[in-house]
Design a protein around this motif. Structure first.
Motif, short mmCIF file in Angstrom:
data_model
loop_
_atom_site.label_atom_id
_atom_site.label_comp_id
_atom_site.label_asym_id
_atom_site.label_seq_id
_atom_site.Cartn_x
_atom_site.Cartn_y
_atom_site.Cartn_z
N VAL A 83 62.55 24.64 6.83
CA VAL A 83 62.37 23.81 5.50
C VAL A 83 61.27 24.45 4.54
CG1 VAL A 83 61.37 21.56 4.79
CG2 VAL A 83 63.01 21.51 6.84
N THR A 84 60.08 25.08 4.98
CA THR A 84 59.26 25.68 4.33
C THR A 84 59.72 26.88 3.66
OG1 THR A 84 57.46 24.77 5.94
CG2 THR A 84 56.91 26.82 4.59
N ALA A 85 60.66 27.72 4.23
CA ALA A 85 61.24 28.74 3.81
C ALA A 85 62.06 28.40 2.38
CB ALA A 85 62.06 29.63 4.82
N VAL A 86 62.80 27.42 2.70
CA VAL A 86 63.63 26.89 1.70
C VAL A 86 63.03 26.42 0.49
CG1 VAL A 86 65.43 25.21 0.98
CG2 VAL A 86 65.84 26.38 3.19
N GLU A 87 61.85 25.80 0.73
CA GLU A 87 60.99 25.34 -0.23
C GLU A 87 60.31 26.59 -1.08
OE1 GLU A 87 58.16 22.62 1.64
OE2 GLU A 87 59.77 21.24 1.65
N GLN A 88 59.92 27.53 -0.59
CA GLN A 88 59.35 28.64 -0.89
C GLN A 88 60.41 29.38 -1.92
OE1 GLN A 88 57.64 30.66 2.20
NE2 GLN A 88 56.04 29.56 2.17
N MET A 135 60.96 26.05 14.68
CA MET A 135 61.99 26.83 13.75
C MET A 135 62.49 25.81 12.78
SD MET A 135 63.79 28.80 16.77
CE MET A 135 65.39 29.22 15.81
N GLU A 136 62.72 24.52 12.94
CA GLU A 136 63.43 23.78 11.85
C GLU A 136 62.25 23.13 10.82
OE1 GLU A 136 64.65 20.07 14.09
OE2 GLU A 136 65.92 21.17 15.36
#
Length: 66
Positions: free
Chosen positions: A57-62, A52-53
């Protein structure tokens, strides 16, 4: 959970919807934990939380790249 295509999209929406139940990410964790248990997928709580963590991070970058 082995979902793909429309099934994966629908599941992602279910997970996002579960996040509106309470503040924080415990509601999402409970959903994922219950879904893994129901599917017989062996993942520790720590493994789920780590994923989940990492995915946050991936979602924020996207989001930032759009």
């Amino acid at each position: 959970l082995g979902k793909s295509g429309a099934d994966a999209d629908a599941y992602a929406k279910e997970v996002v919807h579960s996040d509106f139940e309470e503040a924080g990410d415990n509601d999402v964790f409970r959903k994922v934990r219950a879904d893994f248990d129901a599917a017989g997928i062996a993942q520790s709580d720590a493994q789920i939380r780590t994923a989940m963590e990492e995915l946050l991070v991936t979602a924020v970058e996207q989001i930032r790249s759009t």
